[in-house]
Design a protein around this motif. Structure first.
Motif, PDB file in Angstrom:
ATOM      1  N   LYS A 118       0.826  -1.209   0.000  1.00 53.30           N
ATOM      2  CA  LYS A 118       0.000   0.000   0.000  1.00 53.30           C
ATOM      3  C   LYS A 118       0.858   1.256   0.000  1.00 53.30           C
ATOM      4  O   LYS A 118       0.550   2.239  -0.686  1.00 53.30           O
ATOM      5  N   ALA A 119       1.939   1.250   0.776  1.00 54.85           N
ATOM      6  CA  ALA A 119       2.833   2.409   0.828  1.00 54.85           C
ATOM      7  C   ALA A 119       3.479   2.651  -0.533  1.00 54.85           C
ATOM      8  O   ALA A 119       3.583   3.803  -0.990  1.00 54.85           O
ATOM      9  N   LEU A 120       3.877   1.577  -1.218  1.00 56.59           N
ATOM     10  CA  LEU A 120       4.471   1.710  -2.545  1.00 56.59           C
ATOM     11  C   LEU A 120       3.451   2.257  -3.543  1.00 56.59           C
ATOM     12  O   LEU A 120       3.762   3.148  -4.334  1.00 56.59           O
ATOM     13  N   GLU A 121       2.211   1.746  -3.483  1.00 64.25           N
ATOM     14  CA  GLU A 121       1.157   2.246  -4.378  1.00 64.25           C
ATOM     15  C   GLU A 121       0.873   3.723  -4.101  1.00 64.25           C
ATOM     16  O   GLU A 121       0.696   4.518  -5.029  1.00 64.25           O
ATOM     17  N   ASN A 124       3.724   5.773  -5.543  1.00 65.08           N
ATOM     18  CA  ASN A 124       3.631   5.842  -7.007  1.00 65.08           C
ATOM     19  C   ASN A 124       2.527   6.790  -7.452  1.00 65.08           C
ATOM     20  O   ASN A 124       2.684   7.546  -8.411  1.00 65.08           O
ATOM     21  N   LYS A 125       1.385   6.758  -6.744  1.00 66.26           N
ATOM     22  CA  LYS A 125       0.269   7.642  -7.084  1.00 66.26           C
ATOM     23  C   LYS A 125       0.665   9.100  -6.872  1.00 66.26           C
ATOM     24  O   LYS A 125       0.378   9.963  -7.705  1.00 66.26           O
ATOM     25  N   GLU A 126       1.359   9.374  -5.765  1.00 64.22           N
ATOM     26  CA  GLU A 126       1.823  10.737  -5.480  1.00 64.22           C
ATOM     27  C   GLU A 126       2.815  11.197  -6.541  1.00 64.22           C
ATOM     28  O   GLU A 126       2.776  12.346  -6.987  1.00 64.22           O
ATOM     29  N   GLN A 129       0.907  12.092  -9.712  1.00 67.57           N
ATOM     30  CA  GLN A 129       0.175  13.351  -9.596  1.00 67.57           C
ATOM     31  C   GLN A 129       1.105  14.557  -9.657  1.00 67.57           C
ATOM     32  O   GLN A 129       0.763  15.585 -10.221  1.00 67.57           O
ATOM     33  N   ASP A 130       2.286  14.441  -9.084  1.00 65.94           N
ATOM     34  CA  ASP A 130       3.202  15.575  -9.002  1.00 65.94           C
ATOM     35  C   ASP A 130       4.403  15.420  -9.929  1.00 65.94           C
ATOM     36  O   ASP A 130       5.468  15.972  -9.672  1.00 65.94           O
ATOM     37  N   ILE A 131       4.224  14.680 -11.024  1.00 72.64           N
ATOM     38  CA  ILE A 131       5.348  14.430 -11.941  1.00 72.64           C
ATOM     39  C   ILE A 131       5.814  15.715 -12.610  1.00 72.64           C
ATOM     40  O   ILE A 131       6.984  15.863 -12.959  1.00 72.64           O
ATOM     41  N   ASN A 132       4.897  16.691 -12.761  1.00 65.32           N
ATOM     42  CA  ASN A 132       5.267  17.946 -13.420  1.00 65.32           C
ATOM     43  C   ASN A 132       6.208  18.797 -12.571  1.00 65.32           C
ATOM     44  O   ASN A 132       6.810  19.739 -13.078  1.00 65.32           O
ATOM     45  N   MET A 133       6.377  18.481 -11.321  1.00 64.11           N
ATOM     46  CA  MET A 133       7.283  19.238 -10.462  1.00 64.11           C
ATOM     47  C   MET A 133       8.747  18.851 -10.689  1.00 64.11           C
ATOM     48  O   MET A 133       9.648  19.606 -10.343  1.00 64.11           O
ATOM     49  N   LEU A 134       8.965  17.684 -11.276  1.00 63.61           N
ATOM     50  CA  LEU A 134      10.330  17.238 -11.556  1.00 63.61           C
ATOM     51  C   LEU A 134      10.821  17.872 -12.846  1.00 63.61           C
ATOM     52  O   LEU A 134      10.034  18.164 -13.753  1.00 63.61           O
TER      53      LEU A 134
END
Length: 166
Positions: A118-121, A124-126, A129-134
């Protein structure tokens, strides 16, 4: 020497320790310490109190079903003493203890796996969602090579004129 079990928490009560409560119908309740006795008097259910063995067994925290627990079970019929049988039993005890510890370790890791998944999922979801910040160049290289890339970042310390004078 008879070892009793606490009625509330199921821990071992050694001779000379604990409290005994005898109800009007001659039912005997044994408690290992005053904490268990007080909880009993407050009419608390041991299956709902988190620190008891009943709670841990009910909620899958402890290993409850295992063949090694058969050896610990109380038997009320007398057995004839046999030297060879006693010797074999004493030799088998360390093997049984080792098997129980291995099964307990496996039980704990199996219990922790869903939480790790669950922590890994969630991570990954976070990330999605925030991939544009990289920075774009980070994951464009990763998509092409599919190998983790280490990025070196140069840090330049800017000094103000005030610090230069000091």
């Amino acid at each position: 020497m008879r070892l009793e079990k606490c009625w509330f928490c199921s821990s071992t009560i050694y001779p000379g320790h604990g409290i005994q409560f005898v109800r009007n119908d001659a039912k005997i309740f044994r408690f290992c310490r005053s904490k268990c006795h007080k909880n009993f008097k407050m009419k608390r259910n041991p299956r709902k109190v988190k620190w008891t063995k009943a709670y841990r067994a009910l909620h899958g925290k402890d290993m409850t079903q295992d063949s090694t627990f058969e050896f610990e079970r109380k038997r009320n019929r007398p057995e004839r003493y046999d030297r060879n049988m006693t010797e074999q039993t004493l030799k088998a005890i360390p093997v049984i203890i080792k098997a129980r510890h291995e099964r307990l370790k496996k039980h704990i890791t199996d219990r922790q796996n869903p939480g790790k998944r669950k922590a890994l999922e969630r991570d990954n979801k976070e990330l999605e969602q925030d991939i544009n910040m990289l920075p774009k160049k980070l994951f464009s290289n990763v998509e092409k090579t599919k190998v983790p890339v280490k990025v070196k970042v140069k840090v330049v310390q800017q000094q103000t004129e005030d610090r230069m004078e000091e």
